[in-house]
Scaffold this active site. Structure first.
Site, mmCIF file in Angstrom:
data_model
loop_
_atom_site.group_PDB
_atom_site.id
_atom_site.type_symbol
_atom_site.label_atom_id
_atom_site.label_comp_id
_atom_site.label_asym_id
_atom_site.label_seq_id
_atom_site.Cartn_x
_atom_site.Cartn_y
_atom_site.Cartn_z
ATOM 1 N N TYR A 1 0.821 -1.212 0.000
ATOM 2 C CA TYR A 1 0.000 0.000 0.000
ATOM 3 C C TYR A 1 0.855 1.263 0.000
ATOM 4 O O TYR A 1 0.455 2.288 -0.533
ATOM 5 C CB TYR A 1 -0.908 0.042 1.236
ATOM 6 C CG TYR A 1 -2.275 -0.567 1.049
ATOM 7 C CD1 TYR A 1 -2.413 -1.887 0.615
ATOM 8 C CD2 TYR A 1 -3.417 0.166 1.326
ATOM 9 C CE1 TYR A 1 -3.666 -2.442 0.466
ATOM 10 C CE2 TYR A 1 -4.673 -0.391 1.176
ATOM 11 C CZ TYR A 1 -4.794 -1.691 0.741
ATOM 12 O OH TYR A 1 -6.040 -2.234 0.591
ATOM 13 N N LYS B 1 2.460 -15.324 2.611
ATOM 14 C CA LYS B 1 2.671 -16.067 1.371
ATOM 15 C C LYS B 1 4.160 -16.399 1.304
ATOM 16 O O LYS B 1 4.873 -16.042 0.363
ATOM 17 C CB LYS B 1 2.197 -15.208 0.180
ATOM 18 C CG LYS B 1 2.151 -15.917 -1.148
ATOM 19 C CD LYS B 1 1.057 -16.983 -1.254
ATOM 20 C CE LYS B 1 1.205 -17.748 -2.558
ATOM 21 N NZ LYS B 1 0.340 -18.946 -2.624
ATOM 22 N N ASP C 1 -3.684 -18.047 0.550
ATOM 23 C CA ASP C 1 -4.679 -18.709 -0.312
ATOM 24 C C ASP C 1 -5.443 -19.778 0.470
ATOM 25 O O ASP C 1 -6.664 -19.900 0.380
ATOM 26 C CB ASP C 1 -4.024 -19.289 -1.585
ATOM 27 C CG ASP C 1 -2.781 -20.115 -1.315
ATOM 28 O OD1 ASP C 1 -2.258 -20.069 -0.178
ATOM 29 O OD2 ASP C 1 -2.310 -20.807 -2.236
ATOM 30 N N ASP D 1 -6.712 -6.682 3.929
ATOM 31 C CA ASP D 1 -7.796 -5.982 3.228
ATOM 32 C C ASP D 1 -8.752 -7.003 2.626
ATOM 33 O O ASP D 1 -9.970 -6.922 2.786
ATOM 34 C CB ASP D 1 -7.189 -5.097 2.124
ATOM 35 C CG ASP D 1 -8.263 -4.389 1.308
ATOM 36 O OD1 ASP D 1 -9.200 -3.838 1.911
ATOM 37 O OD2 ASP D 1 -8.157 -4.391 0.068
ATOM 38 N N ASP E 1 -12.681 -8.494 4.198
ATOM 39 C CA ASP E 1 -13.944 -8.417 3.440
ATOM 40 C C ASP E 1 -14.587 -9.802 3.370
ATOM 41 O O ASP E 1 -15.803 -9.951 3.526
ATOM 42 C CB ASP E 1 -13.698 -7.917 2.002
ATOM 43 C CG ASP E 1 -13.943 -6.421 1.860
ATOM 44 O OD1 ASP E 1 -13.729 -5.689 2.850
ATOM 45 O OD2 ASP E 1 -14.341 -5.978 0.768
HETATM 46 C C1 IPM Z 1 -10.562 -0.784 3.625
HETATM 47 C C2 IPM Z 1 -10.754 -0.178 2.256
HETATM 48 C C3 IPM Z 1 -9.566 0.723 1.965
HETATM 49 C C4 IPM Z 1 -8.342 -0.150 1.917
HETATM 50 C C5 IPM Z 1 -9.698 1.562 0.675
HETATM 51 C C6 IPM Z 1 -10.948 2.426 0.710
HETATM 52 C C7 IPM Z 1 -8.495 2.415 0.436
HETATM 53 O O1 IPM Z 1 -10.913 -1.176 1.301
HETATM 54 O O2 IPM Z 1 -10.508 -0.027 4.607
HETATM 55 O O3 IPM Z 1 -10.480 -2.010 3.722
HETATM 56 O O4 IPM Z 1 -8.005 -0.736 0.881
HETATM 57 O O5 IPM Z 1 -7.679 -0.265 2.957
HETATM 58 MG MG MG Z 2 -11.039 -3.125 2.105
#
Ligand code: IPM
Ligand code: MG
Length: 350
Positions: A135, A185, A217, A241, A245
């Protein structure tokens, strides 16, 4: 104490309004000051993270953050895009430790895309490193090599960066089921090889916590196959990240999950895991519970009001028990309500 309230874009304003109502209802004495961020920052000051907003965030004891992003700004140069606001805040405030809990409220097990028995009672914590990795690694860019364009980014972690996030994970595990799974990884990446070495070394200071390692993975697969095997997952920025999710969907709704991003001294930024959801913005149907639960995390970690945090979490549980649901978590036999009504119910439960 002072809280910077940065609602941002899309549904941000609607959900944060409910969270601040809940905080006021608690009667804890704190000052809340609002400022624009993301697309709203760009509209107000030509910058997704206006200087005045950053100054407020730096002065405050905690930041309550809504969400940023809107397709309207997708064509702007990267520096002006709403996402830069949250990335800038993380870096400027040194918020290196991102705590993303994924819990399945008993009442919502049926709302998960997975079979209820696989997720019922799930309680995992993803500890994501937030200010390093690909990042922020340099060099990065798009360049021309021999007449062909190529994009490149740099994945990097220094030993101290790995060590401090590992410590956060081990400390968190001590207050839970005392198990940490470090995700990397290492079969392919040098960065991950160092990560694994350093996490293992740091674990010597936490003999009471069981450490395991898993490739990312495989972890992605295990999260949907048998998610209850995990207690604390610690991982880098990019893997965290993606995995967070994925973990959020185990719970049935990304609209339920709060997060905390902490610096080394306990100052933090608190935000729902979900985004700005421009498709439902302004309709009054967004789920405010992730924002309300983020406020609870803020009370616990930065405002030293753990009892107030528990009160908020209990109020949310009570409202769910009573059968109220926003559209995203609505199942047969429950009552569908809007953002405001859900907020009303939490306030009433308090
Ligand atoms: C998160 C989001 C952010 C990230 C984006 C909005 C930059 O996806 O907080 O997980 O990738 O960290
Ligand atoms: Mg995210």
């Amino acid at each position: 104490m002072k809280v910077a309230v940065l609602a941002g874009d899309g549904i941000g304003a609607e959900i944060i309004a409910q969270a601040t109502r809940v905080i006021r209802k608690l009667g804890v004495s704190l000052e809340m000051q609002e400022a624009p961020v993301g697309g709203a920052g760009y509209e107000a000051a030509g910058d997704p993270l206006p200087a005045a907003t950053l100054k407020l965030a730096k002065e405050a004891d905690a930041v309550l953050f809504g969400a940023v992003g809107d397709p309207r700004y997708d064509t702007l140069e990267r520096a002006k895009r709403p996402e830069q606001a949250i990335l800038g805040l993380r870096k400027e405030l040194g918020l290196f430790a991102n705590l993303r809990p994924a819990q399945v409220h008993a009442e919502l097990a049926g709302a998960s895309a997975l079979k209820a028995e696989i997720v019922a009672g799930l309680d995992i914590l993803i500890v994501r490193e937030l200010t390093g990795d690909i990042y922020f690694g340099q060099p990065r860019g798009i360049r021309e090599v021999g007449g062909t364009r190529e994009g490149f980014d740099t994945m990097r972690y220094s030993e101290p960066e790995i060590r401090r996030i590992a410590r956060v994970a081990f400390e968190a595990a001590r207050k839970r089921a005392k198990r940490v799974c470090s995700v990397d990884k290492a079969n392919v990446l040098e960065t991950s090889q160092l990560w694994r070495e350093v996490v293992s070394d740091e674990s010597k200071n936490y003999k009471d916590v069981e450490l395991s390692h898993m490739y990312v993975d495989n972890c992605a697969m295990q999260l949907v196959r048998a998610p209850k095997q995990f207690d604390v997952i610690v991982t880098g920025n990019l893997f965290g990240d993606i995995l967070s999710d994925e973990a959020s969907m185990l719970t049935g709704s990304i609209g339920m999950l709060p997060s905390a991003s902490l610096d080394e001294r306990g100052k933090g930024l608190y935000e729902p895991i979900h985004g700005s959801a421009p498709d439902i913005a302004g309709k009054g149907i967004a789920n405010p519970l992730a924002a309300i639960l983020s406020a609870a995390m803020m009370l616990r970690y930065s405002l030293r009001a753990p009892e107030a945090a528990v009160r908020v979490e209990k109020a949310v549980a009570k409202v769910l028990q009573s059968g109220l649901r926003t559209a995203d978590i609505c199942t047969p036999g429950t009552r569908k309500v809007g953002t405001q009504e859900m907020g009303n119910a939490v306030v009433a439960a308090l």
